[in-house]
Design an enzyme around this catalytic site. Structure first.
Site, PDB file in Angstrom:
ATOM      1  N   ALA A 151       0.837  -1.207   0.000  1.00  0.00           N
ATOM      2  CA  ALA A 151       0.000   0.000   0.000  1.00  0.00           C
ATOM      3  C   ALA A 151       0.865   1.248   0.000  1.00  0.00           C
ATOM      4  CB  ALA A 151      -0.934  -0.008   1.205  1.00  0.00           C
ATOM      5  N   TYR A 152       1.905   1.226   0.802  1.00  0.00           N
ATOM      6  CA  TYR A 152       2.823   2.368   0.870  1.00  0.00           C
ATOM      7  C   TYR A 152       3.552   2.550  -0.453  1.00  0.00           C
ATOM      8  CZ  TYR A 152       6.672   5.326   2.524  1.00  0.00           C
ATOM      9  OH  TYR A 152       7.601   6.339   2.688  1.00  0.00           O
ATOM     10  N   SER A 153       4.102   1.468  -0.973  1.00  0.00           N
ATOM     11  CA  SER A 153       4.850   1.534  -2.229  1.00  0.00           C
ATOM     12  C   SER A 153       3.958   2.008  -3.376  1.00  0.00           C
ATOM     13  CB  SER A 153       5.441   0.164  -2.575  1.00  0.00           C
ATOM     14  OG  SER A 153       6.344  -0.261  -1.585  1.00  0.00           O
TER      15      SER A 153
END
Length: 250
Positions: A151-153
């Site tokens: 999700a962050y990437s």
């Protein structure tokens, strides 16, 4: 203390801790800082005793309605803000097939959509003045795609692509829009990281002070420019052809 609004104005998001807090301390003697974060009491504790120029705003950038109201009000109060650091971020962890949709949506709202919306409303005055310097704080995560950080990437990859695209759209103006990865610095998001946030200060100051012929749409990391896209110059997208460097599998 009377704030000096004659200084050049800079908007910094995520200002209550970590890199954002450090940047307010770094820049408040040179700029009129508009500091934005959810935790306004923490910002008051950090900045109210400073001999500096800091205007505080409490905003949850994950809330699109609250964010929109804030940005529209901001540009009415400050019609021209030539400097912007989109620093606010959230590191959502967990395998993608196990995350809740709301967790992924929150990461995208804070890490990608909030920077885009702030740029959207600040850039008209930058175009009018033919001057602007925007730094979007990113990460090496979308280049590495570590398991457990999808999700962050993904949200930072969206930020990267938007930044490069907007920079190209602004090429005829003296508006420089770049990405900066601060490196493995110690923050609330990464308390065990090895480096102090100050390690990225020289790169950030360089980007804020770019001349009109300086780079735009680039990815900076600790004094270096890194590629964020593969070299596809030998790919003819429109005709469906590619050079020998790209293996044919069918």
């Amino acid at each position: 203390m009377t704030l000096n609004k004659n200084l050049p104005k800079i908007l910094i998001t995520g200002a209550s801790s970590g890199l954002g807090e450090a940047l307010v301390g770094l820049l408040a003697s040179q700029f009129y800082v508009i500091a934005v974060a959810r935790r306004i009491e923490r910002m008051r504790e950090r900045f109210n005793n400073f001999e500096c120029n800091v205007e505080l705003h409490q905003v949850d950038l994950a809330d699109p309605i609250q964010r929109g109201v804030f940005i529209r009000d901001l540009v009415k109060r400050h019609p021209s803000i030539p400097f912007l650091i989109n620093n606010a971020g959230v590191m959502t962890q967990g395998d993608l097939d196990e995350l809740e949709i709301d967790d992924v949506r929150r990461a995208i709202e804070i890490n990608a959509l909030a920077p885009w919306e702030i740029m959207k409303f600040l850039m008209p005055s930058m175009r009018e003045q033919n001057y602007g310097r925007i730094i979007n704080i990113t990460s090496g995560a979308p280049l590495n795609c570590f398991p457990g950080f999808g999700a962050y990437s993904s949200s930072k990859a969206m930020l990267n692509s938007m930044t490069v695209t907007i920079a190209r759209e602004m090429e005829k103006f003296n508006i420089k829009i770049n990405l900066m990865s601060p490196g493995p610095i110690r923050t609330e998001m990464a308390p065990n990281a090895s480096l102090d946030p100050s390690i990225c200060f020289p790169t950030l100051l360089h980007l804020l002070n770019l001349q009109s012929d300086g780079p735009s749409g680039k990815f900076f990391w600790l004094g270096r420019i890194l590629p964020i896209f593969p070299d596809l110059s030998d790919v003819d997208w429109l005709n469906g052809e590619a050079g020998e460097a790209f293996p044919i599998i069918l």
